[in-house]
Design an enzyme around this catalytic site. Structure first.
Site, short mmCIF file in Angstrom:
data_model
loop_
_atom_site.label_atom_id
_atom_site.label_comp_id
_atom_site.label_asym_id
_atom_site.label_seq_id
_atom_site.Cartn_x
_atom_site.Cartn_y
_atom_site.Cartn_z
N GLY A 94 -15.83 -13.38 2.12
CA GLY A 94 -16.01 -12.03 1.59
C GLY A 94 -15.84 -12.00 0.09
CB SER A 130 -8.54 0.56 11.36
OG SER A 130 -9.14 -0.50 10.67
CD GLU A 157 -13.64 -11.38 -3.69
OE1 GLU A 157 -14.03 -10.22 -3.56
OE2 GLU A 157 -14.37 -12.29 -4.11
CB SER A 207 -0.53 -8.22 -0.68
OG SER A 207 -1.33 -8.97 0.20
CG ASP A 252 -16.94 -7.79 -2.22
OD1 ASP A 252 -16.13 -8.35 -1.47
OD2 ASP A 252 -16.67 -6.76 -2.86
CE LYS A 307 -4.61 -1.29 0.97
NZ LYS A 307 -4.52 -2.67 1.53
#
Ligand SMILES: *Cc1c(COP(=O)(O)O)cnc(C)c1O
Length: 314
Positions: free
Chosen positions: A206, A76, A202, A302, A208, A51
Site C-alpha cells: 500500500g 472500523s 508504509e 503507533s 500510495d 489516535k
C-alpha cells in the site's frame, strides 16, 4: 494548514486526558544496530493507539453548539474507538458509520465506549453518503481520521513528548496511512529538533504515499492487501499530501513478512504487544531498510490493538 505551535496547544489541551506514554529503549537493539534507539510506546495510549490524541483534540476544539449536537466518523478501526472514547469523556454524542462485516471485537469495543453504531453494506452502500446524510439530518460534525488540522496537531503530541524526553534526534520514523501521524510528527520536529530527518513507513502493498511524493500528485490505489490494517488507506488527503511534500524527507516500505518478524522481536526483546501497523517504523529500522548506524533515532510504535488469535499464531 496546521502550524508547529498548534501541536503545543494540543498538548496543553490533552494534559490529564491522554496518557503520557513511556519511551522504551533496548541495549540489545542498540548494539545490534550500532545506534541509539528510542521507541515511543503508543500501544499504552488510551484506546490502545495514538489516535486518541487527535480525536480528543478535535473534540476539545468544537463549539458548544457542535458538542451538543454530536459528531460522526466513519471507520472500523482505531479512529472509531478513539472517537467513541474521546466523545464519552467530553460528554459529546458520537455516531460511528461502520461496515456490517467489521470484526465483532472492534464493533464491541466501539459500542462499549458508548458510541451509536450505524451499519452499512460496504459492497452496495456508500459510507460517505450515509455520513453526509446523518450530518445533515442531525446536525452532526464530521471528524475525518487524518485530513484535518486538529487531528494532525493532536497526533503530533506523541512526537512532541518523545523529543521533550530525548532531546534532539538525528532521525524520526513514523508509520504512514493517511498521514495524520506523520504530518503531526513533522510539526513536532520543527518545534523541538529542526535538524532531524522525518521518514514515513508504509506497507509495501500500500505504497500510495511513496508513489504520490514521487509523482508530485495524490495517487489513489485499490484497497491494499496487507496485515497493516491501520494503513490500508487508498489515498493521502490534500492537507497531508501538501504537508508531507514540505516536511517529510522520504517514504520507505516494509513487507508483511518483515512486520511479523518485528512484531515477534518487540514481544521477545521489549515485552511489548504491537499491532502489525504499529510495527511499520520499527521494521524499517530493525530490518535494515533505513540505515541508522551512529545515529540517535526515534521510532513511533503507533498502536497495540491486535486480534489475540492472530498474535498467538505469530
Ligand atoms: C491509523 C493508524 C496509523 C496510520 O495513521 P495515519 O494518521 O492514518 O497515517 C498507524 N498506526 C496505527 C496503529 C493506526 O491506528
Amino acid at each position: 494548514m496546521p502550524e508547529p505551535e498548534d501541536v503545543r496547544s494540543a498538548s496543553v489541551r490533552l494534559a490529564g486526558l491522554a496518557h503520557r506514554t513511556p519511551v522504551l529503549t533496548s541495549r540489545m537493539f542498540d548494539q545490534r544496530l550500532g545506534a541509539e534507539l528510542f521507541f515511543k510506546a503508543e500501544t499504552f495510549q488510551r484506546s490502545g493507539a495514538f489516535k486518541f490524541r487527535g480525536a480528543a483534540n478535535a473534540i476539545a476544539r468544537l463549539s458548544d453548539e457542535q458538542r451538543r449536537r454530536g459528531v460522526v466518523a466513519f471507520s472500523s478501526g482505531n479512529h472509531a474507538q478513539a472517537m467513541a472514547l474521546a466523545g464519552r469523556l467530553a460528554g459529546v454524542p458520537v455516531v460511528i458509520v461502520m461496515p456490517a462485516d467489521a470484526p465483532a471485537i472492534k464493533r464491541a469495543a466501539t459500542a462499549g465506549y458508548g458510541a451509536e453504531i450505524v451499519s452499512y453494506d460496504r459492497y452496495t452502500e456508500d459510507r460517505q453518503e450515509i455520513g453526509a446524510r446523518l450530518a445533515a439530518e442531525r446536525g452532526l460534525t464530521l471528524i475525518p481520521p487524518f485530513n484535518h488540522p486538529d487531528i494532525i496537531a493532536g497526533q503530533g503530541t506523541a512526537a512532541l513528548e518523545l523529543l521533550e524526553e530525548t532531546g534532539p534526534l538525528d532521525i524520526l520514523l513514523a508509520p504512514l496511512g493517511g498521514g495524520g501521524l506523520l504530518c503531526g510528527t513533522a510539526l513536532a520536529v520543527a518545534l523541538l529538533s529542526p535538524g532531524c530527518t522525518v521518514i514515513g513507513v508504509e506497507p509495501e502493498a500500500g505504497n500510495d504515499g511513496q508513489q504520490s511524493l514521487a509523482a508530485e500528485r495524490i495517487v489513489t490505489i485499490p484497497v491494499p492487501q496487507t496485515l497493516a490494517d491501520g494503513a490500508q488507506t487508498t489515498a493521502l488527503g490534500d492537507l497531508t499530501f501538501a504537508m508531507m511534500r514540505d516536511r517529510v524527507a522520504k517514504i520507505v516500505t516494509v513487507t508483511d513478512a518483515q512486520l511479523l518478524r518485528v512484531m515477534r522481536d518487540l514481544a521477545e526483546r521489549m515485552k511489548v504487544v504491537v499491532e502489525p501497523t504499529g510495527c511499520l517504523a520499527a521494521a524499517a529500522v530493525l530490518e535494515g531498510v533505513v540505515d541508522v548506524r551512529g545515529k540517535r533515532a526515534g521510532i513511533i510504535l503507533s498502536g497495540g490493538n491486535v486480534d489475540v488469535s492472530l498474535y498467538g499464531r505469530v
